[in-house]
Write an enzyme that holds these catalytic residues in place. Structure first.
Site, PDB file in Angstrom:
ATOM      1  N   GLY A  43      -9.544  90.871  31.931  1.00  0.00           N
ATOM      2  CA  GLY A  43      -9.210  90.580  30.456  1.00  0.00           C
ATOM      3  C   GLY A  43      -8.602  91.312  30.097  1.00  0.00           C
ATOM      4  N   GLY A  45      -6.158  90.524  26.430  1.00  0.00           N
ATOM      5  CA  GLY A  45      -6.555  90.680  25.745  1.00  0.00           C
ATOM      6  C   GLY A  45      -7.460  90.829  23.905  1.00  0.00           C
ATOM      7  N   LEU A  46      -7.398  90.750  23.600  1.00  0.00           N
ATOM      8  CA  LEU A  46      -8.035  91.422  21.661  1.00  0.00           C
ATOM      9  C   LEU A  46      -9.707  90.990  22.386  1.00  0.00           C
ATOM     10  CD1 LEU A  46      -5.927  89.790  19.053  1.00  0.00           C
ATOM     11  CD2 LEU A  46      -6.539  91.945  20.115  1.00  0.00           C
ATOM     12  N   ALA A  47     -10.164  89.966  23.237  1.00  0.00           N
ATOM     13  CA  ALA A  47     -11.591  90.286  23.567  1.00  0.00           C
ATOM     14  C   ALA A  47     -11.644  91.358  24.692  1.00  0.00           C
ATOM     15  CB  ALA A  47     -11.962  88.083  23.751  1.00  0.00           C
ATOM     16  N   HIS A 269      -1.220  72.434  17.001  1.00  0.00           N
ATOM     17  CA  HIS A 269      -0.707  73.410  16.265  1.00  0.00           C
ATOM     18  C   HIS A 269       0.549  72.274  16.014  1.00  0.00           C
ATOM     19  CE1 HIS A 269       0.527  75.999  13.541  1.00  0.00           C
ATOM     20  NE2 HIS A 269      -0.434  77.171  14.432  1.00  0.00           N
ATOM     21  N   ARG A 333      -4.888  72.879  11.052  1.00  0.00           N
ATOM     22  CA  ARG A 333      -3.763  72.275  11.928  1.00  0.00           C
ATOM     23  C   ARG A 333      -4.530  70.030  12.577  1.00  0.00           C
ATOM     24  NH1 ARG A 333      -4.500  77.694  15.291  1.00  0.00           N
ATOM     25  NH2 ARG A 333      -2.982  78.882  13.069  1.00  0.00           N
ATOM     26  N   HIS A 404      -1.565  74.121  21.747  1.00  0.00           N
ATOM     27  CA  HIS A 404      -2.136  75.888  21.437  1.00  0.00           C
ATOM     28  C   HIS A 404      -2.882  77.010  21.763  1.00  0.00           C
ATOM     29  CE1 HIS A 404      -0.824  79.197  18.508  1.00  0.00           C
ATOM     30  NE2 HIS A 404      -2.230  78.880  17.584  1.00  0.00           N
TER      31      HIS A 404
HETATM   32  C1  LIG Z   1       2.661  81.812  19.551  1.00  0.00           C
HETATM   33  C2  LIG Z   1       0.648  82.420  18.928  1.00  0.00           C
HETATM   34  C3  LIG Z   1       0.484  82.880  17.531  1.00  0.00           C
HETATM   35  C4  LIG Z   1      -1.366  82.785  18.120  1.00  0.00           C
HETATM   36  N1  LIG Z   1      -0.692  82.763  16.678  1.00  0.00           N
HETATM   37  C5  LIG Z   1      -2.793  83.662  15.700  1.00  0.00           C
HETATM   38  C6  LIG Z   1      -2.635  83.736  14.715  1.00  0.00           C
HETATM   39  O1  LIG Z   1      -1.948  84.733  13.900  1.00  0.00           O
HETATM   40  N2  LIG Z   1      -3.996  84.244  14.743  1.00  0.00           N
HETATM   41  C7  LIG Z   1      -5.175  84.216  15.628  1.00  0.00           C
HETATM   42  O2  LIG Z   1      -6.301  84.432  14.831  1.00  0.00           O
HETATM   43  N3  LIG Z   1      -5.028  83.600  16.515  1.00  0.00           N
HETATM   44  C8  LIG Z   1      -4.077  83.306  16.855  1.00  0.00           C
HETATM   45  N4  LIG Z   1      -3.350  82.970  18.012  1.00  0.00           N
HETATM   46  C9  LIG Z   1      -4.753  82.327  19.576  1.00  0.00           C
HETATM   47  C10 LIG Z   1      -4.889  84.027  19.777  1.00  0.00           C
HETATM   48  O3  LIG Z   1      -3.457  84.534  19.992  1.00  0.00           O
HETATM   49  C11 LIG Z   1      -5.803  83.548  20.737  1.00  0.00           C
HETATM   50  O4  LIG Z   1      -6.396  82.377  21.188  1.00  0.00           O
HETATM   51  C12 LIG Z   1      -5.891  85.050  21.368  1.00  0.00           C
HETATM   52  O5  LIG Z   1      -4.941  86.223  21.090  1.00  0.00           O
HETATM   53  C13 LIG Z   1      -6.643  85.043  22.935  1.00  0.00           C
HETATM   54  O6  LIG Z   1      -7.169  86.168  23.355  1.00  0.00           O
HETATM   55  P1  LIG Z   1      -8.359  86.450  24.816  1.00  0.00           P
HETATM   56  O7  LIG Z   1      -8.630  87.823  24.190  1.00  0.00           O
HETATM   57  O8  LIG Z   1      -9.317  85.388  24.666  1.00  0.00           O
HETATM   58  O9  LIG Z   1      -7.085  86.664  25.849  1.00  0.00           O
HETATM   59  P2  LIG Z   1      -5.481  86.386  26.245  1.00  0.00           P
HETATM   60  O10 LIG Z   1      -4.794  87.058  24.798  1.00  0.00           O
HETATM   61  O11 LIG Z   1      -4.992  85.319  26.270  1.00  0.00           O
HETATM   62  O12 LIG Z   1      -5.681  87.651  26.957  1.00  0.00           O
HETATM   63  C14 LIG Z   1      -5.961  87.082  28.541  1.00  0.00           C
HETATM   64  C15 LIG Z   1      -6.247  88.220  29.077  1.00  0.00           C
HETATM   65  O13 LIG Z   1      -6.944  87.660  30.132  1.00  0.00           O
HETATM   66  C16 LIG Z   1      -6.088  88.110  32.086  1.00  0.00           C
HETATM   67  N5  LIG Z   1      -6.284  87.548  33.267  1.00  0.00           N
HETATM   68  C17 LIG Z   1      -6.065  85.670  32.847  1.00  0.00           C
HETATM   69  N6  LIG Z   1      -6.629  84.897  33.657  1.00  0.00           N
HETATM   70  C18 LIG Z   1      -7.067  86.343  34.800  1.00  0.00           C
HETATM   71  C19 LIG Z   1      -7.383  86.256  36.461  1.00  0.00           C
HETATM   72  N7  LIG Z   1      -7.625  85.309  36.748  1.00  0.00           N
HETATM   73  N8  LIG Z   1      -7.349  87.870  36.955  1.00  0.00           N
HETATM   74  C20 LIG Z   1      -6.988  89.024  36.143  1.00  0.00           C
HETATM   75  N9  LIG Z   1      -6.567  88.574  34.569  1.00  0.00           N
HETATM   76  C21 LIG Z   1      -6.871  87.721  33.914  1.00  0.00           C
HETATM   77  C22 LIG Z   1      -4.726  87.639  31.322  1.00  0.00           C
HETATM   78  O14 LIG Z   1      -4.257  88.712  31.778  1.00  0.00           O
HETATM   79  C23 LIG Z   1      -5.065  88.924  30.325  1.00  0.00           C
HETATM   80  O15 LIG Z   1      -4.989  89.964  30.424  1.00  0.00           O
HETATM   81  C24 LIG Z   1      -2.028  82.399  18.520  1.00  0.00           C
HETATM   82  C25 LIG Z   1      -1.878  81.917  19.844  1.00  0.00           C
HETATM   83  C26 LIG Z   1      -0.682  81.698  20.197  1.00  0.00           C
HETATM   84  C27 LIG Z   1      -0.263  81.206  21.590  1.00  0.00           C
END
Ligand SMILES: Cc1cc2nc3c(=O)[nH]c(=O)nc-3n(C[C@H](O)[C@H](O)[C@H](O)COP(=O)(O)OP(=O)(O)OC[C@H]3O[C@@H](n4cnc5c(N)ncnc54)[C@H](O)[C@@H]3O)c2cc1C
Length: 636
Positions: A43, A45-47, A269, A333, A404
């Site tokens: 992953g 994403g931000l995490a 949401h 929400r 959401h």
């Molecule tokens: C439209 C929308 C708006 C939002 N706005 C806000 C906001 O304003 N403020 C807020 O705090 N939160 C907001 N959220 C929630 C927030 O965006 C998410 O909870 C957060 O970004 C999740 O981050 P993450 O790093 O955990 O996962 P993600 O950003 O979902 O990243 C997941 C990663 O895992 C990888 N991955 C997944 N499965 C596999 C696999 N099997 N093999 C290889 N790679 C894989 C993907 O490729 C990706 O890189 C919003 C959510 C949505 C849907």
């Protein structure tokens, strides 16, 4: 029923000092040894992005995976509204303690106090870190970072970059990753999907991945594995999540022994663009930040189909302001979503099918001027206009609740380690900090707290015992790889007559109907039967065209939907056993006389952590509240 489970990594003592104590108590790994240790991060994403960059900067060898074509396309890029932090720049009474309090209460007393307090403490560091990276947060005239409010709070603590906060934060994390990729400390594998976890001698030691372009299946072995794979809202088919979001990474780990916690806690949401027809494959969020200035209303009379502009002021019901005067349009929400459902159920909904409520900016435009509204929300208004063909500066937006975010996820301890040693889970993929309901702008905060600050400290404690023995010849590695090939072959060989999407859509429909905004014993029992029937049909009738040795998106989707079927059952089982209402889980049987959620703390004041098996086994983690004592959650 299994044995109770405890978070043994959680420190005791005064809550303000717990994180410091844990950090001090954790073993360190000296810089020379870090170079000998490999960590896989699934992953970006931000995490995952923040974790990979920080671990690599610390000197570990990191291998990073995502299924998108670039790490910066992770779903986090979609986040619009902002990120919370207890900086108190507004001098409006905010503090770390207040953010902690709001989050525990907002989560309906189903989150751990220690975790939430740490999150509130780290929130301030996140902003400093991101500003140092150059994230262009909105600023006030005087130069300070600007803030706005999100639901469930009475202070302004949300930092934002117009309606693109996730994108800007992700670019920060991505740049930090890119620096490490260039330095050779991160090996990046885009367009690779993790399809299995490798567990050897009880420890997570690697993953099996499929190259999504060539179809090649390979194994990758390491000293620890971090899952940052996001949430599973797409089990509902229609959600605000990116189309690719799925549960496979965490579900595979669950099947290998990681407990799955609180799967039924789903966030619906309140401010999404209503569904417009059966052709749709996803729904669009209108950021909660819009509720800072937009006013939510419906006609007073049921069946009133006049255009909004023709409905005079005294025939409108600003129902959130009426029912919840203290928080008004900024109630959390879960509360706003249920209120919208109630007024629509009363026949007062707006738009096609009566499934919508108005979000009106007329007052704000009059008060602040169109230009100020444009500056704050311009891109969201434009998005709304492009999708609906209506101009939200002239007519109120129509919004309706949609799936959401998922508060549930893999169970982790205070160190963010799952029940499989060496498997750490961060961001939306874990269950840790939001209880039964996440407050707006807290997901980005949690993802970045986990990735930049928590994991890089706690994982040392585990890695200090490494490097672990070479396991490349282990039968478990070969077996995991074979299991992946067998499953893909099986999916390709069925050659039935129904598309993957048609199954997914039907599954989503069942989930929305029976495990959505309102749940009942009868509905959930029915849903479990329907899901099992549909899953059996899937394994005999699904058609996956093409082969496994090529780019094959149907094959990718089929694997994900197969996992969604299993998850969906567990969500319904969890929702069925939790005979109380809390946050995003509303059981119709458990409500107050005025229709609010009714918790039963004595009976259900625990985290439900499920063990995989033919019949899932429940392990309860009791929740203790020393600081914020459970009370009726009122926003009136
Ligand atoms: C439209 C929308 C708006 C939002 N706005 C806000 C906001 O304003 N403020 C807020 O705090 N939160 C907001 N959220 C929630 C927030 O965006 C998410 O909870 C957060 O970004 C999740 O981050 P993450 O790093 O955990 O996962 P993600 O950003 O979902 O990243 C997941 C990663 O895992 C990888 N991955 C997944 N499965 C596999 C696999 N099997 N093999 C290889 N790679 C894989 C993907 O490729 C990706 O890189 C919003 C959510 C949505 C849907």
């Amino acid at each position: 029923m299994g044995d109770p489970i405890r978070d043994n990594a959680a420190p005791h003592g005064p809550i303000e000092a717990r994180w410091e104590r844990r950090r001090f108590g954790a073993k360190l790994v000296n810089p020379a040894n870090r170079r000998k240790l490999t960590v896989i991060v699934v992953g970006t994403g931000l995490a995952g992005g923040s974790a990979a960059a920080t671990l690599a900067e610390a000197g570990y060898r990191v291998r990073s995976y995502c299924y998108q074509d670039s790490p910066r396309r992770a779903h986090s890029i979609a986040a619009q509204g902002g990120i919370n932090a207890a900086k108190d720049y507004r001098n409006d009474g905010d503090s770390i303690y207040r953010l902690f309090y709001d989050t525990v209460k907002g989560g309906d007393f189903r989150a751990r106090e220690s975790n939430v307090y740490r999150l509130a403490q780290l929130s301030v560091n996140i902003i400093d870190q991101c500003v140092a990276q150059g994230v262009p947060f909105a600023r006030e005239y005087g130069g300070l970072l600007d803030n706005r409010s999100f639901g469930g709070t009475q202070v302004s603590r949300t930092f934002y970059a117009r309606g693109q906060t996730g994108q800007q934060l992700l670019l920060g994390a991505y740049q930090a990753m890119e620096r490490q990729i260039a330095a050779g400390t991160i090996e990046m594998h885009a367009r690779h999907e993790m399809l299995e976890l490798i567990v050897v001698a009880g420890r997570a030691r690697g993953i099996v991945v499929r190259d999504l372009v060539t179809g090649e299946i390979t194994t990758d072995l390491a000293d620890a594995v971090v899952l940052a794979s996001g949430g599973y809202g797409n089990v509902f088919f229609l959600s605000t999540n990116a189309k690719g979001c799925n549960v496979t990474a965490t579900w595979r780990a669950h099947r290998k022994g990681a407990l799955f916690a609180n799967p039924c806690y789903t966030q619906i949401h309140p401010t999404c663009i209503p569904e417009s027809g059966t052709h749709q494959s996803k729904l669009t969020l209108m950021s909660e930040s819009l509720r800072n200035d937009g006013r939510v209303w419906v006609p007073r009379a049921a069946g009133d189909r006049r255009a909004p502009g023709d409905i005079p002021e005294d025939e409108r019901d600003y129902y959130l302001e009426r029912i919840y005067p203290a928080f008004g349009n900024l109630v959390p929400r879960d509360i706003a979503s249920r209120a919208a459902k109630n007024v629509c159920d009363e026949g007062r909904g707006a738009g096609p099918g009566g499934l919508g409520v108005y979000l009106d900016f007329a007052d704000a435009i009059q008060r602040l001027g169109r230009r100020a509204v444009e500056e704050k929300y311009g891109n969201l208004f434009e998005m709304y206009q492009r999708i609906t063909g209506e101009d939200p500066y002239a007519v109120p937006m129509r919004i309706y609740p949609a799936v959401h975010y998922t508060m549930g996820g893999l169970w982790v301890d205070y160190d963010l380690q799952s029940t499989i040693p060496g498997l750490f889970v961060i961001g939306e993929a874990n269950f840790s900090d939001h209880g039964a309901n996440r407050l707006g702008a807290s997901a980005l905060m949690q993802g970045l707290a986990d990735g930049y600050f928590v994991l890089p400290n706690t994982i040392n404690d585990y890695l200090a015992a490494g490097p672990f023995p070479d396991i490349s010849g282990s039968a478990s590695v070969a077996e995991a790889r074979r299991a992946v090939s067998d499953k893909l072959e099986k999916l390709l060989s069925i050659d039935g007559d129904r598309t993957v999407d048609s199954f997914h859509r039907e599954l989503g429909h069942i989930m929305w109907e029976y495990c959505g905004m309102e749940r009942t014993e009868e509905g959930l029992t029915k849903a479990i039967g329907l899901i099992r029937g549909l899953r059996d049909e899937f394994w005999t009738r699904v058609k996956v065209p093409g082969t496994g040795e090529q780019l094959n998106q149907n094959l990718e989707k089929a694997g994900r939907v197969a996992d969604f079927f299993e998850l969906a059952q567990l969500m319904c089982i969890d929702a069925l056993h939790r005979n109380e209402s809390a946050g995003g889980h509303f059981r119709a049987e458990s409500q107050t006389t005025d229709g609010e959620a009714l918790r039963h703390d004595e009976e259900f004041g625990y985290v439900a952590a499920w063990e995989f098996g033919p019949t899932p086994i429940l392990h309860k983690e009791p929740l203790d509240f020393e600081y914020v004592h459970p009370s009726t959650r009122s926003y009136k």
